[in-house]
Design a protein around this motif. Structure first.
Motif, PDB file in Angstrom:
ATOM      1  N   MET A   1      12.498 147.801  12.115  1.00 46.11           N
ATOM      2  CA  MET A   1      11.084 147.537  12.311  1.00 46.11           C
ATOM      3  C   MET A   1      10.443 148.551  13.258  1.00 46.11           C
ATOM      4  N   LYS A   2      11.217 149.091  14.194  1.00 47.13           N
ATOM      5  CA  LYS A   2      10.676 150.095  15.101  1.00 47.13           C
ATOM      6  C   LYS A   2      10.340 151.371  14.336  1.00 47.13           C
ATOM      7  N   LYS A   3      11.112 151.650  13.314  1.00 45.25           N
ATOM      8  CA  LYS A   3      10.882 152.855  12.521  1.00 45.25           C
ATOM      9  C   LYS A   3       9.739 152.669  11.535  1.00 45.25           C
ATOM     10  N   HIS A   4       9.609 151.460  10.988  1.00 51.64           N
ATOM     11  CA  HIS A   4       8.600 151.206   9.962  1.00 51.64           C
ATOM     12  C   HIS A   4       7.573 150.205  10.495  1.00 51.64           C
ATOM     13  N   VAL A   5       6.478 150.736  11.025  1.00 51.78           N
ATOM     14  CA  VAL A   5       5.435 149.888  11.605  1.00 51.78           C
ATOM     15  C   VAL A   5       4.861 148.945  10.572  1.00 51.78           C
ATOM     16  N   GLU A   6       4.742 149.445   9.325  1.00 54.18           N
ATOM     17  CA  GLU A   6       4.159 148.610   8.280  1.00 54.18           C
ATOM     18  C   GLU A   6       4.986 147.359   8.021  1.00 54.18           C
ATOM     19  N   LEU A   7       6.311 147.448   8.186  1.00 54.50           N
ATOM     20  CA  LEU A   7       7.176 146.289   7.987  1.00 54.50           C
ATOM     21  C   LEU A   7       6.947 145.257   9.079  1.00 54.50           C
ATOM     22  N   GLU A   8       6.849 145.719  10.315  1.00 53.77           N
ATOM     23  CA  GLU A   8       6.606 144.809  11.430  1.00 53.77           C
ATOM     24  C   GLU A   8       5.290 144.064  11.237  1.00 53.77           C
ATOM     25  N   ARG A   9       4.253 144.784  10.833  1.00 56.81           N
ATOM     26  CA  ARG A   9       2.940 144.159  10.644  1.00 56.81           C
ATOM     27  C   ARG A   9       2.934 143.207   9.449  1.00 56.81           C
ATOM     28  N   LYS A  10       3.671 143.574   8.421  1.00 56.60           N
ATOM     29  CA  LYS A  10       3.761 142.694   7.250  1.00 56.60           C
ATOM     30  C   LYS A  10       4.450 141.380   7.623  1.00 56.60           C
ATOM     31  N   ILE A  11       5.492 141.459   8.421  1.00 60.66           N
ATOM     32  CA  ILE A  11       6.206 140.251   8.838  1.00 60.66           C
ATOM     33  C   ILE A  11       5.300 139.339   9.663  1.00 60.66           C
ATOM     34  N   GLU A  12       4.509 139.922  10.560  1.00 58.31           N
ATOM     35  CA  GLU A  12       3.583 139.125  11.364  1.00 58.31           C
ATOM     36  C   GLU A  12       2.522 138.483  10.475  1.00 58.31           C
ATOM     37  N   TRP A  13       2.046 139.243   9.482  1.00 59.25           N
ATOM     38  CA  TRP A  13       1.068 138.707   8.525  1.00 59.25           C
ATOM     39  C   TRP A  13       1.679 137.558   7.726  1.00 59.25           C
ATOM     40  N   PHE A  14       2.929 137.732   7.319  1.00 58.71           N
ATOM     41  CA  PHE A  14       3.622 136.692   6.558  1.00 58.71           C
ATOM     42  C   PHE A  14       3.730 135.405   7.381  1.00 58.71           C
ATOM     43  N   LYS A  15       4.076 135.544   8.648  1.00 57.80           N
ATOM     44  CA  LYS A  15       4.194 134.372   9.521  1.00 57.80           C
ATOM     45  C   LYS A  15       2.848 133.648   9.645  1.00 57.80           C
ATOM     46  N   LYS A  16       1.780 134.414   9.670  1.00 56.56           N
ATOM     47  CA  LYS A  16       0.443 133.836   9.818  1.00 56.56           C
ATOM     48  C   LYS A  16       0.052 133.000   8.606  1.00 56.56           C
ATOM     49  N   TYR A  17       0.407 133.492   7.399  1.00 52.37           N
ATOM     50  CA  TYR A  17      -0.061 132.824   6.181  1.00 52.37           C
ATOM     51  C   TYR A  17       0.982 131.925   5.527  1.00 52.37           C
ATOM     52  N   TYR A  18       2.214 131.960   6.001  1.00 51.69           N
ATOM     53  CA  TYR A  18       3.238 131.078   5.440  1.00 51.69           C
ATOM     54  C   TYR A  18       2.836 129.604   5.534  1.00 51.69           C
ATOM     55  N   PRO A  19       2.277 129.147   6.655  1.00 57.15           N
ATOM     56  CA  PRO A  19       1.856 127.742   6.719  1.00 57.15           C
ATOM     57  C   PRO A  19       0.750 127.393   5.723  1.00 57.15           C
ATOM     58  N   HIS A  20       0.045 128.408   5.214  1.00 57.69           N
ATOM     59  CA  HIS A  20      -1.016 128.184   4.238  1.00 57.69           C
ATOM     60  C   HIS A  20      -0.512 128.278   2.792  1.00 57.69           C
ATOM     61  N   GLY A  21       0.803 128.448   2.621  1.00 57.96           N
ATOM     62  CA  GLY A  21       1.365 128.465   1.283  1.00 57.96           C
ATOM     63  C   GLY A  21       1.794 129.816   0.762  1.00 57.96           C
ATOM     64  N   LEU A  22       1.692 130.856   1.584  1.00 53.72           N
ATOM     65  CA  LEU A  22       2.169 132.174   1.160  1.00 53.72           C
ATOM     66  C   LEU A  22       3.672 132.126   0.912  1.00 53.72           C
ATOM     67  N   ARG A  23       4.089 132.690  -0.233  1.00 53.35           N
ATOM     68  CA  ARG A  23       5.512 132.753  -0.546  1.00 53.35           C
ATOM     69  C   ARG A  23       5.853 134.111  -1.157  1.00 53.35           C
ATOM     70  N   ILE A  24       7.061 134.567  -0.864  1.00 52.77           N
ATOM     71  CA  ILE A  24       7.605 135.756  -1.520  1.00 52.77           C
ATOM     72  C   ILE A  24       8.937 135.363  -2.148  1.00 52.77           C
TER      73      ILE A  24
END
Length: 235
Positions: A1-24
């Protein structure tokens, strides 16, 4: 995650919307490992400029990271899981935005699953839906996308959302190139929530490159592609 900033931000976004029903959902082959994914979320939280409340909404689908695994029905398997979950949750159906151009899935796989085209947007986007009840109101693109474009009539603007991790890649180099090569200051806007995404002028929602009120790209592009486009505009 330190190397790929986009991955870190995606994970934080996923955590935010998972309670709203986001699934992968992912598909894994015994022989080839991870070979595909499907991301979806209830329509009221969809990161596209659509009105799709009550529907499950597919953000993206991709299968066959190795070509020998293409054509094995993996995409169909993933779609079946999404449709089943939407039925189990008593939703109206499943919706998705596609395009004939690059970077998004085309129509074929969805049409084969009983989806129908119910709306379109410039230049080549379609909104498809598989309804569980024919009497349900169709989802649709936001009607004011052209009006939203007038907000970006001066200079270079990049709109992006971390929903698509590719919006992080190359943006810094585009901003640098705009400044050093074309003497342009970039208005970089991070779309922080669903409301901001739904009020974008581009049907992709998670990325838009605009210059003087004209959309130059509806999806993330490389620095080289950006420079080639600008050379034709600024002479």
């Amino acid at each position: 995650m330190k190397k790929h900033v986009e991955l870190e931000r995606k994970i934080e976004w996923f955590k935010k919307y998972y309670p709203h029903g986001l699934r992968i959902k992912v598909v894994i082959s015994k022989e080839g490992g991870y070979q595909g994914m499907l991301e979806y979320i209830p329509g009221e939280f969809a990161h596209r400029p659509v009105d799709a409340d009550g529907y499950m909404f597919i953000h993206c689908i991709f299968v066959g990271f190795r070509k020998e695994f293409k054509g094995r029905g993996m995409a169909s398997l993933l779609l079946d899981e999404c449709i089943k979950e939407a039925r189990d949750k008593k939703m109206l159906g499943v919706a998705v935005v596609t395009r004939k151009g690059p970077f998004m899935a085309g129509n074929d796989i969805f049409l084969n699953k009983g989806f129908q085209i119910v709306d379109s947007a410039e230049p080549d986007f379609d909104l498809l839906v598989k309804k569980f009840d024919d009497e349900s109101e169709n989802p649709q693109f936001k009607a004011n996308m052209d009006e939203c474009l007038t907000e970006y009539s001066n200079g270079l603007t990049i709109l992006r959302s971390v929903q698509c991790p590719y919006t992080e890649k190359n943006v810094n180099s585009i901003v640098e190139s705009a400044q050093n090569k074309f003497k342009l200051k970039t208005n970089l806007i991070d779309l922080e929530d669903v409301k901001a995404v739904k009020n974008t002028p581009c049907a992709f929602g998670s990325f838009c490159l605009i210059y003087n009120g004209e959309i130059l790209s509806y999806h993330p592009i490389s620095k080289t592609r950006f420079e080639n486009i600008m050379k034709k505009i600024i002479k």
